[in-house]
Design a protein around this motif. Sequence first.
Motif, PDB file in Angstrom:
ATOM      1  N   SER A  65       0.851  -1.191   0.000  1.00 58.33           N
ATOM      2  CA  SER A  65       0.000   0.000   0.000  1.00 58.33           C
ATOM      3  C   SER A  65       0.881   1.233   0.000  1.00 58.33           C
ATOM      4  CB  SER A  65      -0.922   0.007   1.224  1.00 58.33           C
ATOM      5  OG  SER A  65      -0.149   0.083   2.405  1.00 58.33           O
ATOM      6  N   ARG A  66       0.299   2.337  -0.410  1.00 58.61           N
ATOM      7  CA  ARG A  66       1.033   3.594  -0.400  1.00 58.61           C
ATOM      8  C   ARG A  66       1.177   4.066   1.040  1.00 58.61           C
ATOM      9  NH1 ARG A  66      -2.037   3.259  -4.331  1.00 58.61           N
ATOM     10  NH2 ARG A  66      -3.897   4.266  -3.569  1.00 58.61           N
ATOM     11  N   PRO A  67       2.269   4.751   1.348  1.00 54.99           N
ATOM     12  CA  PRO A  67       2.420   5.249   2.701  1.00 54.99           C
ATOM     13  C   PRO A  67       1.369   6.311   3.008  1.00 54.99           C
ATOM     14  CG  PRO A  67       4.143   6.113   1.288  1.00 54.99           C
ATOM     15  CD  PRO A  67       3.372   5.102   0.493  1.00 54.99           C
ATOM     16  N   ALA A  68       0.914   6.311   4.254  1.00 55.54           N
ATOM     17  CA  ALA A  68      -0.071   7.304   4.665  1.00 55.54           C
ATOM     18  C   ALA A  68       0.592   8.674   4.746  1.00 55.54           C
ATOM     19  CB  ALA A  68      -0.658   6.921   6.016  1.00 55.54           C
ATOM     20  N   VAL A  69      -0.153   9.681   4.388  1.00 56.05           N
ATOM     21  CA  VAL A  69       0.334  11.054   4.464  1.00 56.05           C
ATOM     22  C   VAL A  69      -0.277  11.659   5.711  1.00 56.05           C
ATOM     23  CG1 VAL A  69       0.365  13.283   3.309  1.00 56.05           C
ATOM     24  CG2 VAL A  69       0.431  11.196   1.960  1.00 56.05           C
ATOM     25  N   SER A  70       0.548  12.206   6.589  1.00 51.46           N
ATOM     26  CA  SER A  70       0.002  12.754   7.815  1.00 51.46           C
ATOM     27  C   SER A  70      -0.594  14.124   7.549  1.00 51.46           C
ATOM     28  CB  SER A  70       1.095  12.838   8.888  1.00 51.46           C
ATOM     29  OG  SER A  70       2.137  13.646   8.422  1.00 51.46           O
ATOM     30  N   GLY A  71      -1.860  14.276   7.924  1.00 48.78           N
ATOM     31  CA  GLY A  71      -2.545  15.549   7.766  1.00 48.78           C
ATOM     32  C   GLY A  71      -2.868  15.844   6.324  1.00 48.78           C
ATOM     33  N   GLY A  72      -3.784  16.767   6.090  1.00 47.12           N
ATOM     34  CA  GLY A  72      -4.099  17.202   4.739  1.00 47.12           C
ATOM     35  C   GLY A  72      -4.909  16.186   3.973  1.00 47.12           C
ATOM     36  N   LYS A  73      -4.979  16.400   2.656  1.00 48.66           N
ATOM     37  CA  LYS A  73      -5.758  15.529   1.783  1.00 48.66           C
ATOM     38  C   LYS A  73      -4.833  14.565   1.065  1.00 48.66           C
ATOM     39  CE  LYS A  73      -9.319  18.948   0.993  1.00 48.66           C
ATOM     40  NZ  LYS A  73     -10.100  19.709   0.028  1.00 48.66           N
ATOM     41  N   SER A  74      -5.343  13.372   0.778  1.00 47.86           N
ATOM     42  CA  SER A  74      -4.551  12.366   0.087  1.00 47.86           C
ATOM     43  C   SER A  74      -5.413  11.711  -0.972  1.00 47.86           C
ATOM     44  CB  SER A  74      -4.077  11.318   1.094  1.00 47.86           C
ATOM     45  OG  SER A  74      -3.477  10.232   0.435  1.00 47.86           O
ATOM     46  N   GLY A  75      -4.880  11.608  -2.187  1.00 41.56           N
ATOM     47  CA  GLY A  75      -5.615  10.963  -3.273  1.00 41.56           C
ATOM     48  C   GLY A  75      -5.260   9.498  -3.369  1.00 41.56           C
ATOM     49  N   ILE A  76      -6.273   8.662  -3.578  1.00 37.91           N
ATOM     50  CA  ILE A  76      -6.047   7.249  -3.844  1.00 37.91           C
ATOM     51  C   ILE A  76      -5.965   7.136  -5.363  1.00 37.91           C
ATOM     52  CG2 ILE A  76      -6.972   4.912  -3.626  1.00 37.91           C
ATOM     53  CD1 ILE A  76      -6.269   6.209  -0.931  1.00 37.91           C
ATOM     54  N   LYS A  77      -4.832   6.665  -5.863  1.00 39.89           N
ATOM     55  CA  LYS A  77      -4.596   6.586  -7.309  1.00 39.89           C
ATOM     56  C   LYS A  77      -4.823   5.175  -7.818  1.00 39.89           C
ATOM     57  CE  LYS A  77      -1.249  10.350  -7.469  1.00 39.89           C
ATOM     58  NZ  LYS A  77      -2.102  11.309  -8.103  1.00 39.89           N
ATOM     59  N   SER A  78      -5.200   5.087  -9.094  1.00 41.05           N
ATOM     60  CA  SER A  78      -5.405   3.787  -9.721  1.00 41.05           C
ATOM     61  C   SER A  78      -4.052   3.121  -9.973  1.00 41.05           C
ATOM     62  CB  SER A  78      -6.144   3.960 -11.051  1.00 41.05           C
ATOM     63  OG  SER A  78      -6.196   2.731 -11.723  1.00 41.05           O
ATOM     64  N   PRO A  79      -3.876   1.875  -9.527  1.00 43.22           N
ATOM     65  CA  PRO A  79      -2.613   1.180  -9.758  1.00 43.22           C
ATOM     66  C   PRO A  79      -2.493   0.643 -11.190  1.00 43.22           C
ATOM     67  CG  PRO A  79      -4.107  -0.239  -8.570  1.00 43.22           C
ATOM     68  CD  PRO A  79      -4.797   1.095  -8.710  1.00 43.22           C
ATOM     69  N   LEU A  80      -3.630   0.544 -11.898  1.00 45.34           N
ATOM     70  CA  LEU A  80      -3.660  -0.035 -13.241  1.00 45.34           C
ATOM     71  C   LEU A  80      -4.708   0.681 -14.081  1.00 45.34           C
ATOM     72  CD1 LEU A  80      -3.911  -3.769 -12.135  1.00 45.34           C
ATOM     73  CD2 LEU A  80      -1.932  -2.741 -13.200  1.00 45.34           C
ATOM     74  N   PRO A  81      -4.587   0.633 -15.406  1.00 42.22           N
ATOM     75  CA  PRO A  81      -5.691   1.113 -16.234  1.00 42.22           C
ATOM     76  C   PRO A  81      -6.818   0.086 -16.181  1.00 42.22           C
ATOM     77  CG  PRO A  81      -3.930   0.277 -17.625  1.00 42.22           C
ATOM     78  CD  PRO A  81      -3.438   0.207 -16.208  1.00 42.22           C
ATOM     79  N   GLY A  82      -8.054   0.534 -16.243  1.00 38.41           N
ATOM     80  CA  GLY A  82      -9.165  -0.408 -16.196  1.00 38.41           C
ATOM     81  C   GLY A  82     -10.503   0.296 -16.198  1.00 38.41           C
ATOM     82  N   VAL A  83     -11.525  -0.423 -15.715  1.00 36.02           N
ATOM     83  CA  VAL A  83     -12.896   0.086 -15.679  1.00 36.02           C
ATOM     84  C   VAL A  83     -13.415  -0.019 -14.247  1.00 36.02           C
ATOM     85  CG1 VAL A  83     -15.249  -0.262 -16.535  1.00 36.02           C
ATOM     86  CG2 VAL A  83     -13.309  -0.647 -18.060  1.00 36.02           C
ATOM     87  N   ILE A  84     -14.055   1.040 -13.767  1.00 34.15           N
ATOM     88  CA  ILE A  84     -14.629   1.036 -12.423  1.00 34.15           C
ATOM     89  C   ILE A  84     -15.899   0.187 -12.448  1.00 34.15           C
ATOM     90  CG2 ILE A  84     -15.633   2.442 -10.583  1.00 34.15           C
ATOM     91  CD1 ILE A  84     -12.630   2.957 -11.049  1.00 34.15           C
ATOM     92  N   LEU A  85     -15.917  -0.906 -11.664  1.00 37.29           N
ATOM     93  CA  LEU A  85     -17.086  -1.780 -11.602  1.00 37.29           C
ATOM     94  C   LEU A  85     -18.062  -1.367 -10.507  1.00 37.29           C
ATOM     95  CD1 LEU A  85     -15.614  -5.380 -12.046  1.00 37.29           C
ATOM     96  CD2 LEU A  85     -16.671  -3.914 -13.756  1.00 37.29           C
ATOM     97  N   GLU A  86     -17.512  -0.927  -9.375  1.00 39.28           N
ATOM     98  CA  GLU A  86     -18.372  -0.620  -8.237  1.00 39.28           C
ATOM     99  C   GLU A  86     -17.682   0.394  -7.341  1.00 39.28           C
ATOM    100  OE1 GLU A  86     -20.488  -3.056  -4.539  1.00 39.28           O
ATOM    101  OE2 GLU A  86     -19.465  -4.161  -6.114  1.00 39.28           O
ATOM    102  N   ILE A  87     -18.459   1.335  -6.805  1.00 33.52           N
ATOM    103  CA  ILE A  87     -17.954   2.301  -5.830  1.00 33.52           C
ATOM    104  C   ILE A  87     -18.677   2.011  -4.524  1.00 33.52           C
ATOM    105  CG2 ILE A  87     -17.730   4.731  -5.226  1.00 33.52           C
ATOM    106  CD1 ILE A  87     -17.719   5.322  -8.258  1.00 33.52           C
ATOM    107  N   LYS A  88     -17.921   1.680  -3.473  1.00 30.56           N
ATOM    108  CA  LYS A  88     -18.507   1.207  -2.223  1.00 30.56           C
ATOM    109  C   LYS A  88     -18.643   2.295  -1.157  1.00 30.56           C
ATOM    110  CE  LYS A  88     -17.250  -3.578  -2.714  1.00 30.56           C
ATOM    111  NZ  LYS A  88     -18.187  -4.467  -2.072  1.00 30.56           N
ATOM    112  N   VAL A  89     -18.209   3.527  -1.462  1.00 33.92           N
ATOM    113  CA  VAL A  89     -18.326   4.629  -0.506  1.00 33.92           C
ATOM    114  C   VAL A  89     -18.940   5.831  -1.218  1.00 33.92           C
ATOM    115  CG1 VAL A  89     -16.393   3.893   0.938  1.00 33.92           C
ATOM    116  CG2 VAL A  89     -15.971   5.412  -0.999  1.00 33.92           C
TER     117      VAL A  89
END
Length: 142
Positions: A65-89
């Motif tokens: 996993s990517r290291p956590a960034v303390s404080g502020g905003k953090s983007g979760i990036k796609s590790p691969l190209p693909g298609v979004i099947l489901e968003i759970k949040v």
Amino acid sequence: MKEYKYKINGNLYKVTVGDIEDNNVRVEVNGTSYTVELEKQAKPKIKPVVRTESTTPAAPPTPISRPAVSGGKSGIKSPLPGVILEIKVKEGDTVKRGQTLMILEAMKMENDIKSDRDGKVTAINVSKGESILEGTDLIIIE
């Protein structure tokens, strides 16, 4: 041949990936053909592995996993190209580190995209069924 649809800055692009020869790929973008030269990746240096005998069972592998960034905003990036099947949040949800945020189909496999930190979802930058590229910011966590 693979076909993808990308939305970049509000513009829709239909991309067809064709033949691959060496580092050259034939692509068609909205009906216009291009030859794209791929970047050559440096071959990783392989270090020898020293094995030792052990009577204790091996620990299960730890997910990367990517290291956590303390404080502020953090983007979760796609590790691969693909298609979004489901968003759970959804925006405003509080999430925990390791919680599945969405499911990405890449190379005919379903991949769980998990949170790399505790926090609150402040933005969801993709939608179900959308084709995305590697490195795309999927979700912003504050």
